[in-house]
Every structure is written in C-alpha cells, then in structure tokens.
Design a protein around this motif. Structure first.
Motif, mmCIF file in Angstrom:
data_model
loop_
_atom_site.group_PDB
_atom_site.id
_atom_site.type_symbol
_atom_site.label_atom_id
_atom_site.label_comp_id
_atom_site.label_asym_id
_atom_site.label_seq_id
_atom_site.Cartn_x
_atom_site.Cartn_y
_atom_site.Cartn_z
ATOM 1 N N GLY A 114 0.840 -1.181 0.000
ATOM 2 C CA GLY A 114 0.000 0.000 0.000
ATOM 3 C C GLY A 114 0.876 1.230 0.000
ATOM 4 O O GLY A 114 1.885 1.263 0.714
ATOM 5 N N GLY A 115 0.543 2.201 -0.815
ATOM 6 C CA GLY A 115 1.391 3.373 -0.907
ATOM 7 C C GLY A 115 0.625 4.630 -1.240
ATOM 8 O O GLY A 115 -0.570 4.606 -1.530
ATOM 9 N N TYR A 116 1.350 5.724 -1.226
ATOM 10 C CA TYR A 116 0.739 7.015 -1.530
ATOM 11 C C TYR A 116 1.743 7.888 -2.252
ATOM 12 O O TYR A 116 2.945 7.642 -2.243
ATOM 13 N N TYR A 117 1.197 8.936 -2.836
ATOM 14 C CA TYR A 117 2.019 9.935 -3.508
ATOM 15 C C TYR A 117 1.325 11.273 -3.330
ATOM 16 O O TYR A 117 0.116 11.387 -3.517
ATOM 17 N N ALA A 118 2.094 12.260 -2.950
ATOM 18 C CA ALA A 118 1.505 13.580 -2.741
ATOM 19 C C ALA A 118 2.439 14.622 -3.330
ATOM 20 O O ALA A 118 3.651 14.566 -3.113
ATOM 21 N N ARG A 119 1.855 15.533 -4.051
ATOM 22 C CA ARG A 119 2.680 16.546 -4.723
ATOM 23 C C ARG A 119 1.894 17.837 -4.844
ATOM 24 O O ARG A 119 0.722 17.832 -5.212
ATOM 25 N N VAL A 120 2.547 18.942 -4.529
ATOM 26 C CA VAL A 120 1.978 20.276 -4.721
ATOM 27 C C VAL A 120 2.961 21.088 -5.548
ATOM 28 O O VAL A 120 4.162 21.076 -5.274
ATOM 29 N N ASP A 121 2.441 21.738 -6.565
ATOM 30 C CA ASP A 121 3.274 22.569 -7.430
ATOM 31 C C ASP A 121 2.749 24.002 -7.429
ATOM 32 O O ASP A 121 1.569 24.235 -7.662
ATOM 33 N N LEU A 122 3.644 24.927 -7.205
ATOM 34 C CA LEU A 122 3.333 26.344 -7.345
ATOM 35 C C LEU A 122 4.061 26.815 -8.592
ATOM 36 O O LEU A 122 5.291 26.816 -8.627
ATOM 37 N N THR A 123 3.304 27.159 -9.616
ATOM 38 C CA THR A 123 3.932 27.394 -10.918
ATOM 39 C C THR A 123 3.536 28.740 -11.505
ATOM 40 O O THR A 123 2.481 29.294 -11.190
#
Lengths: 878, 284
Positions: A507-516
């Motif tokens: 079980g896994g996760y991925y989290a990403r936030v981009d300010l562009t």
C-alpha cells in the motif's frame, strides 16, 4: 595444558533477504536483467579463543555478531547483536575482524554487505594422552578441538595455534551457509513482466551518450530528438507516442519527480540534463501504465533513473573534442561507503555544431546513503543544475535547397538566452522489518526555465483592428516557467507466504503540490522587446495518489500482480491575461495594442484576470498475469489505465475531467537464462495496444503541444541482451502504427496516421572488453571497444508526407590501466547528414519575395560527426 | 484477447501503409490578359481603346475558406490557417503582366500548397521587393494608356493612368477603438470569391485579368485633368506616354476629375470575378 578456545560455526540457515533483490532466489521469471546478488564467502577464517578467565565456568556461550564487509572483503565493522558476555564478545569480534571474505557481488561487481555470524564457544575437552615419538620431549596431552574434530599436538612450551584453512579458498556459499545477507541499496519493486526493463548500464556505459536521456535507448522503442538546443528537454518517442518533452512519460530519479506540472510549454516537460550520466547505475523503464506505482504522465510508460557510483575513490575526467567542446567531471565515492554515497560535479561547454548551438551547463550532486539502525537506510540527495544555451531552431527545406540557409544553420539567430535551472533536495528512509518493507521519501524541487524559439518567422503577427497599423514584428516566442514542487511518497510492503510461495501486498501514496508560473511573450525582431503576451498563468496544482498493489503466486508458474491506483488532481489557475480580444471594443477608451484587456463588450470594465478552479479524480485498475517460467520462458499479459493532466490553459471553471485517459494492454513472452561459459541471455517479445481519448499534437504556430482527438497505437517491441565475460550486446526494435480514432470504421488497423510517430525503430549496442596481453607495473591493461547503431524508419508527416530515414552510428574506444582511463568517442561516426526532426507547416522566414502562408517542409538537423577524447584518473578507489 | 491479437497482427501488416491525409503540391503559375482586351469596348458613353495595360501582381493566394467572400473579418489581411496554395512572388519574370496579351506570362517563382479545394483567392498588388504588404510601396501596380471617344460628339480623350497604393488610397480611420481596421494592405489585397478549385500535384495555375471591367464604374474622361497639371504629377515617375489627360492617382484628389481616380481604383478593387479569373488544370 592450555585450553584452546574453540570455534564452531553453527549450522546456519540461509535466506538471502529481499532487501536488495526484488526477485531473487524464488526465480519468478527471467531475472538476469535484475540485480544479481551473490553473498560474501569466507576465504580465510580465524578462530576465536575461549577466554581463559571463563574456563573455570566451562559454559557454552553463544555470541551473534553483525559484520560489515567492504567491497574488498575486509571486515570493517563488527557489532554484537547477541551478547555472551564481554569476554566472549571481545573474543568473537577479535577473531571476526581478521576474517577475509570474497565480497558480495551485485551484477558481478563487488559490493558492501552485512552478514550475521554466530559464534558458539564450547569449553575445550580433555582427552587421554597419546604417545608422540618426536624427539626431545615428553608427550603432551593432545587437545581436541571439538569443533573441527582435529587433534592438535604441541611440544612444550605449548603454543596456541592460530588456525586457518589450509589455503585461502572460496568456499561455495550455499543457502545453508549464510543466515542473512543484507546488501546496501534501495528497496526495489518486483518485476512486472515483459514490459519491465531494468537496464543496468554496466559496460554499455562506454557508448558515448551526451546526457542521461540517451540511456533510455537501452530499452526498446525510444527515439530522441531535440529541436530546442542542448539544454532543452529531448523529444521522446516511445511505443507510438510522441511523448514530446516528457509529457507522456513519467520520469523520476530514485523516485523524485522530474516532470513539470503546469508548464504551459508542455505539461509534463521533463528536463533530465541535471543527471550526470556517469552517476546512473541503472534505468528502469516500465512501458505502459501497468504498475499502480505509476502516476501522472505515465501514458507511454515511466522511466526511473537509479543513481549510484560503482567506481569508488576520487575520479576526475577531462574531455575535449570538436566544436570546442570541453567537459570537466569530478566524482567521488568513499571507498568504504556503498555506491549510493557519492558526490559529483560537472562543467560542460561547447560552441556546438553549425550556427546558434552554443551551450554550457554546471551540475553538482551529492548523495549520502547511510545505515539508520539495523536494516534501515537513510538516503539524502542534493542536486543543483544550471544551463544556458542557444537554439538553432528549424530550417525551411526551400531555404536550404536554395542555399539561403545552411543545413546546420538557423533561420533566426536571435534564439539565444535560453536557460534552465534545478535545485532539489530529497530524503528517503527505508527500513526492512520482519515482514514489512517500509519506505518514505520527501522531496523539494525548485525549477526555472526560459525558452526562446521561433518556429514561424514572420507569420503570426497579423494586423488586428485594435492594434495600430504595423508590419509583422516577428514570432520569436519568449517563454518563462518557474515551479516550486513539494511532495512525498511512501509505501509499506508486506511479504509472507501462502501456497508455499512468497506473496506480497503493498500500500502506498504519492503527494505533490506545485506552485507554478508560466508566461509566454513574443519578442520583436531586431529590438527583442516583448510586444505581445500570449499567456500568463499562475497555478497551484495538487496531486494525491493512493494505491494498493499485490503480487500473488498461486503456483510456482502462475502469478498475478496488480492493483488499483486512485489519483485526485486539483487545479487553481489564475489566468493573468484572460481577455485578449473583444468584438466590440470601447470607442471612448479603447485599449489599443494591449494584449491583456480590461474590458467586456462596448467598454464595460472587467479585471484582466480570471481564476479557474477544478478538481477531479481517476481510479485506475492495473494488472499483470505472469505464467512461467517454463524452461526459462515467461509469458505475461497486462492491462492498465493511466492519466495525464492537461496544462493550466485548458482548465475552465469546474471542468470535470482535467486530464486525459489512457487504456493500454500488452501481451508477450520473455526468455532469460545463463547459457554457460559466463553467458547470460535475456530476450523479450511484446505486442501492445494503447488508446488515449485526447492526443497531444504539436502545433508549431504555438510552439507547444495542443489537445487533439483520440488515437490508438498498436505495435510490437522486441529486445535482447547477451552478456558474456568479454562482451555486452543489447539490441531492440519496435514497430508501431498510430492512427486517429475518428478516421474511419476500420480504425485502429487503418485510418489517418498520427504524424511524427516512427513506424520502425531499431537500436543496437555492442561493447567488447578484455585485458590486453601485457601488463604495466604488474597491473592489467583493459581495453574496451563500443559500437552503437540507431535506425529510424520513415515517419509520417502532416499532409501525406513522410520523413527521411535516420541511420546513425556511435563508437568508442577506451583503455584502462589501474586508475587511469583514456577514451576516444565518436558520435555519428560516418558523419551522416540527417534530419533529426521534420515538420510540415506554414512559416514565413522571408524565404520568398512575398509572405509564405502555406505548409512547407522544415527540419532540425542531426548532429554531424563529433569526436571526444577523455582522460580520467581514479585515486583511492577500487 | 483474440481480437487484440488479430488487430495487432493486422496493424503490423499494415504498419508501413497509411497516410496523415492531404498532400503537398507544387505547380507552375502564369498570368495573362483576357481575350478581346486589346479591342475597343464601350462603357458609360465612351468607346475605349486601350493601347497599354499592365498590372504588377505581388503574389497570389488560394484560400480554403469561403466565408471571407465579401470582405475581411478580424484579423485584417492575413488569417493564418486559411490558405491552401500560394504563388509568393511577383508576376511576371520580365515585368508586369501585359493585360492586352493572352499569352501566358510566368510568375517569377513557382507555386506550392496543399491538395485541397480553393473557395476564394487573392491578388496582392504590391512590389514584394519593397518589403511587407503594409510597408510604404511606391510601385506602379497598374499602368494604362489609351483613347476614349465620346459617343455623343466624337470627342477623343487620350488618357493615361498610373495606379499606386499608399496613403493615396488609405481608408481613413473612422473608429478610434479600431485604428488597425483599415491598414493599407486592405487596399492592396483583392479578394475574389466564388471559385471551386481542386488543387493537385503538378498542375498549372492560370490567372486571367480583364482590364475592361475596371471602367464599369463609369469614368468621365471629359473631366480628366491635363497631364501637365499638378493632379497628374503626384508620382515622380509618372509617364503617360502621348496621353493628353490623366486619371489621377489618388482617391482623395480635389478639383477637375477628382472622382475619376477613385472610380478607377474602385473598379480595380471590386472587379470581382468579372475582372479576375483563375483556373487550375493539369499541365499540358
């Protein structure tokens, strides 16, 4: 009579842990392409002495040590895991530190490792004396070393023999001899069948490659072009996809994302030039969206670069070559540290071939991989990269044919001042528990880029009624992008046993936030002053992914791998130039020549910006069935869904699905076997079909990719790799047909072709390596000869045209002695003049007396013969 | 998965076949006068005999879109994506088109485009050597000489006409919110609708121009100024030959014959399909 402490190794049960080898002893299929691990073997042992002070107790004592063995086979560290008391602990450690091993090996290369070694101290036994007829002394009491069953005889004064094996020898370690082997390295995923290419660079690293993207060619079906200069991301073609500058391929480096989100030039743009090629240990390419771990942009597949420096010590390399090319490379890998601990720095400069191809870049990277307790590793990576380059752009065929522009020339010499930078910091913590492997990674990335490209010359600056009368001011695109990315990923993988076989669940996760921020202007010819704003976006983008992934083996020959992934994408897009024209402008306060208007119809005021927010999610099941191995053959079939987000310009308020959908399937067979005489062979054959509901089509008038209709790719990919004791041969081929869905009822077997997709790509690499028959200072001289060839068939172009074929060879010759290495490398060995990219579209570079408004062939030139000479020295390493 | 395997095999067999659609073409291009243009003709009470009639064509474009038949929409003059074929060079190799000759005269360069259908087409009247379609351009795009005999009384008026397209033809700005609505290119580009031209590789484009249609607006030759007057000296290189009168080279001249310059230019600009025709046929 002196009792001699004895050593008896317990019978050890063996299990090579799955810490490093994703698919080890259980042999779930051809494993040759995956790291092959051999445990260390003791070649010289020293007995531990039973402490004299403890003789009176006569106890049997067990001590368990953890030994760290370096790549030379020396014990560098000993830790007591189970204490038997200070005296026994010290005795065991004193002995163990004198042991000599044949080191563990990863893919044939010595590697650092850790093993657990138990010591059992048994008090010496007293047996009846035997007569000894040797002269001069009373017979001594024979002492029996109960562990070895030997009878040792001494004369007075008694001595304590240090026993060792009669001769250093490699004792074949079996599963029974090693309790637990831990080889440093990151946790790896198990293979996903035939679409999984985990390519160790190895000896093929001698084939000249100017950047890390070219390492992708070790997997089948890759074509790389570049129309934007050496600092511009490569345009990648794979499995019938024009993945553009990475938009259809998820790129990562040890899990840290490379693709840009929110890049107006190309959402998913992936610049891999910050990776120093010599620091790439392997590249894992998953073709197709079949692994639940694959996220956004994994349409054609994904590519993960694994960094590592096998060559330990301090390496400096200077390269010089044609077109005033120079490169200085410094690499450092501490001798007693794993390959994942290294530092590297590179400076590169070139005048480039032809016109407008100057470039320079600087890269610095440091990675530290350290044990963090038992069975845990902490890896910290810091990278900085900057580049500045010029861009030759396209050349019109008629300009070249008429002699107005040379083949390696440029239509617009003002395509200068391109730049890119990347700074990243990542930390990865991995730990192996009893039945759980755990990984957690956090990353921070800061990216900027500026591109100046002119695809159309003087075509697009048409007269608009709300502009003062003007001539064509030129179409030089001036694009700027900046991005701050923060994120994390992690997983927990359970492994256990059922049906007598290893089972896994993750079980896994991925989290990403981009300010562009993305801005695109057009600069006026001559003055280079921006005169028009095409786009100005500020965006906050989010991506949260959750997945479950299982690997179930019902029998030794039938396995099911797969799971489901869910991603949620959020878009908060501020369009700072939302209104660019109105049909009925204000007559009293007109906004003349303003690209970003502040008015509605008839002059009613409005702000020039618009904010759009939306979010949506996708649930993507993925699975692979693996049948085999049967006599080294393994069959697999995969199905999976994927997504690719759209760039901010397409986001409208409450747009329901701000991403495109992908459905893919593969079926094929793989063969992997040792053939004897140190030969190993891996071969794969794979049929595939992939459908996207909205394709990305390159629009030269915008200088970027725009959404088009749906399309389907159907094709076949084959690959083989034959490795021997003195050679490494890799070859692959891909045939594909890509058609638009709306081109008839016979699609996908017929219909209008998707332009630019090559129907045939063939790539071969051969490296020969062997010690020369003479030595210098008793040290071997090793020669390496490499040759690579690429063939690309005709590509369909717009308007029913086809491109030329491409056939290019590269070669390299190297000689290595001790820590010194001299290499000569030639790219495009036969100096073929070829068109790397070809296009049919309208442009006006004043090629004709009047404006040219209809499509004409244009091309980007492939690099001519380039010869590089490198000299490197490695000090303090192996 | 059977259908998948079958589809895959079929696709691979056909992998080398297929097209992206459409096709690129090249063609030859010629221009000529209309049959009968060298003969006398009658219009608005005058019998007219042309002795000289030439036109400088800067370029020809064939458009895919029929919607611009009646005028220009935004943007003005050039609408990228509209064009299917072009001859981006002037006619002709040896000078302007002799409109009194039906002999085909070759453009300075060949044409190229895509194998589409043309619905409208454009004549660009300027000298490409001077630069952009919107830059100042003093080229004489039309040169006429002849004699007009008034039918009522037999009076003969020998005339000459030099037509340039610069500020002398510029439509004044009427809308301050749209200063770019009427750039000079609008006056230099003649758009003609109503064609149905299937283009293909290796054909020949033939442009035919009938100067007689330009006079349908009704030139009153009796009001023309003398060639020695200021109204006929607007162009430094004016050469009217042996003509006694001139049609002024301006839309905005005042005084005697002031309207005739505008009338002639209107006739040139709005001659439409009657004055300008284009054909595309297989090369003989």
């Amino acid at each position: 009579m002196i009792a001699i402490g004895s050593l008896r190794l317990l019978r050890l049960s063996a299990l090579v842990s799955a810490v490093f080898v994703a698919w080890p002893v259980l042999a779930q299929g051809p494993t040759v392409t995956h790291p092959v691990i051999t445990p260390p073997t003791a070649i010289q042992r020293v007995e531990a002495h039973y402490p004299e002070s403890a003789l009176a107790t006569g106890d049997h004592v067990d001590v368990l040590l953890e030994l760290t063995i370096d790549a030379d086979g020396h014990v560098t560290k000993a830790i007591v895991l189970t204490s038997g008391g200070t005296e026994f602990d010290n005795a065991a450690m004193a002995a163990a530190k004198s042991w000599l091993f044949a080191p563990a090996k990863r893919n044939g290369k010595p590697a650092e490792s850790r093993i657990h070694v138990p010591f059992h101290f048994a008090p010496p036994e007293i047996v009846s004396a035997t007569h000894d007829t040797h002269a001069g002394g009373e017979p001594d009491v024979a002492k029996k070393d109960s562990s070895q069953g030997e009878v040792a005889q001494t004369t007075t004064p008694p001595t304590i023999p240090i026993k060792s094996l009669a001769k250093p020898q490699e004792t074949a370690q079996t599963e029974d001899d090693v309790e637990d082997v831990t080889v440093f390295g990151p946790i790896q995923r198990r293979t996903l069948g035939i679409t999984d290419y985990n390519e160790h660079v190895g000896e093929l690293g001698i084939i000249p490659r100017t950047n890390a993207s070219e390492l992708l060619k070790l997997a089948p079906g890759f074509l790389l072009t570049n129309e934007g200069g050496s600092g511009h991301a490569e345009q990648v073609f794979l499995r019938g996809f024009d993945a553009h500058e990475g938009q259809d391929l998820e790129f990562t480096v040890d899990g840290v994302p490379i693709n840009d989100s929110g890049n107006y030039h190309g959402n998913g743009y992936a610049d891999t030039h910050f990776i120093i090629p010599e620091l790439v240990e392997s590249v894992r390419v998953l073709e197709g969206p079949y692994a639940p771990q694959q996220g956004n942009f994994a349409v054609a597949g994904s590519a993960d670069y694994h960094l590592g420096l096998d060559r330990r010590g301090l390496t400096t390399e200077y390269t010089t070559g044609t077109y005033n090319t120079q490169r200085l490379l410094v690499l450092y890998g501490p001798k007693d540290a794993p390959p994942g601990t290294f530092a590297g720095a590179e400076y590169f400069t070139t005048d480039g071939f032809g016109t407008n191809r100057q470039a320079q870049r600087g890269t610095a990277v440091a990675q530290y991989e350290i044990p963090a307790g038992r069975k845990a590793t902490l890896r910290i990576n810091a990278t900085a990269y900057v580049t500045e380059f010029n861009n030759a752009g396209v050349v019109r065929n008629d300009d070249y044919a008429s002699g107005r522009v040379g083949f390696y020339g440029t239509e617009d010499a003002n395509q200068t001042g391109n730049e890119a930078s990347r700074v990243s910091l990542s930390m990865t913590y991995e730990r192996r528990f009893e039945q759980i492997d755990f990984s957690q990674q956090a990353f921070f990335i800061d990216r900027t880029m500026r591109l100046r490209e002119n695809w159309t010359g003087f075509l697009l600056d048409v007269q608009e009624p709300t502009q003062e009368p003007h001539d064509q001011r030129g179409d030089l695109i001036d694009f700027h992008f900046d991005e701050v990315t923060m994120g994390a990923r992690g997983f927990a993988r359970w492994h256990g046993s059922a049906f007598g076989l290893r089972q896994e669940f993750e079980g896994g996760y991925y989290a990403r936030v981009d300010l562009t921020g993305s801005q695109q202007y057009r600069d006026a010819a001559g003055t280079e002053v921006p005169y028009l704003t095409n786009a100005d976006y500020s965006s906050t983008l989010g991506d949260i992914g959750v997945y479950v992934d299982g690997s179930v083996h019902f029998t030794r020959w039938l396995g099911l791998r797969g799971g489901v992934r869910a991603d949620m994408f959020t878009f908060d897009v501020l369009n700072n130039c939302a209104v660019q024209n109105v049909a009925n402008p204000s007559k009293t306060s007109p906004e003349i020549d303003a690209p970003c208007l502040s008015e509605l119809e008839h002059g009613a005021y409005r702000e020039p910006f618009t904010r759009n927010t939306t979010a949506s999610g996708a649930i993507m099941p993925r699975g692979t069935v693996v049948v085999g191995p049967f006599n080294h053959f393994e069959f697999s079939g995969s199905v999976g869904n994927g997504v690719r987000t759209v760039d901010p310009s397409y986001v409208g308020q409450a747009l329901q699905t701000p991403f495109i959908n992908v459905q893919s399937k593969d079926i094929g067979v793989a063969y992997g076997s040792g053939l004897g005489h140190d030969l190993t062979l891996v071969a794969k054959s794979d049929f595939f079909q992939t459908h996207v509901d909205q394709d990305l089509i390159f629009d030269p008038t915008q200088g970027r990719n725009t959404l088009g209709g749906g399309s389907t790719r159907t094709g076949w990919a084959g690959s083989m790799r034959l490795v021997g004791s003195f050679f490494d041969l890799a070859a692959n081929a891909t045939i594909v047909k890509a058609v638009f869905d709306d081109s008839g009822t016979c699609a996908p077997t017929c219909g209008l072709l998707v332009p630019y997709i090559p129907d045939l790509i063939v790539r071969g690499d051969l490296v020969l390596f062997h010690d020369l028959p003479w030595k210098i200072d008793h040290k071997s001289v090793r020669a390496t000869l490499g040759y690579g060839v690429s063939y690309v068939g005709r590509r369909p172009l717009p308007y029913g045209q086809t491109s030329d074929v491409i056939f290019v060879s590269d070669a390299s010759l190297g000689v290595r002695w001790w820590g010194w290495n001299v290499r000569v490398a030639a790219q495009n060995l036969f100096n073929a003049q070829y068109k790397l990219g070809e296009y049919n579209y309208a442009s006006d570079f004043h090629s004709a007396p009047s404006a040219t408004l209809v499509p004409e062939r244009s091309f980007t030139a492939g690099a001519p013969l380039q010869v590089m000479v490198s000299l490197s020295a490695t000090l303090g390493g192996t | 998965m059977r259908w998948f395997a079958v589809a895959t095999a079929a696709a691979l067999l056909a992998a080398c076949n297929g097209t992206t659609g459409d096709n690129l073409i090249t063609f030859d291009a010629f221009a000529s006068g209309a049959a009968g243009a060298s003969q006398p003709f009658t219009v608005s009470g005058f019998n007219i005999q042309l002795t000289t009639a030439t036109m400088l064509i800067g370029a020809v474009y064939i458009d895919q879109d029929a919607t611009n038949a009646t005028g220009f929409d935004t943007p003005v003059c050039i609408d990228t994506g509209l064009y299917s074929a072009q001859v981006p060079g002037s006619c002709c190799t040896g000078g302007p088109v002799d409109l009194l000759s039906t002999t085909p005269q070759a453009f300075s360069i060949g044409g190229n485009g895509t194998a589409d259908v043309g619905r409208t087409w454009e004549l660009w009247l300027f000298d490409p050597a001077s630069g952009d379609i919107n830059t100042a351009n003093t080229a004489q795009v039309v040169n006429l000489q002849g004699a007009a005999t008034r039918i009522s009384d037999g009076a003969v008026f020998t005339f000459g006409a030099i037509v340039t397209i610069n500020d002398n033809r510029l439509i004044p700005d009427s809308d301050p919110s749209q200063p770019g609505l009427n750039p000079i290119c609008k006056q230099r580009v003649i758009q003609i609708a109503g064609i149905d031209l299937q283009l293909f590789q290796g054909g020949t484009l033939s442009v035919t121009i009938d100067p007689r249609v330009w006079f349908d607006e009704g030139i009153d030759f009796s009001t023309l100024p003398l060639v020695t007057s200021a109204a006929c000296q607007l162009d430094a290189n004016s050469d009217y030959g042996t003509a006694e009168y001139c049609i002024p080279d301006s839309n905005y001249e005042t005084g005697l014959g002031a309207l005739q310059g505008q009338e002639l230019f209107t006739g040139i600009h709005t001659g439409g399909g009657a004055a300008y025709s284009v054909q595309y046929a297989a090369t003989q």
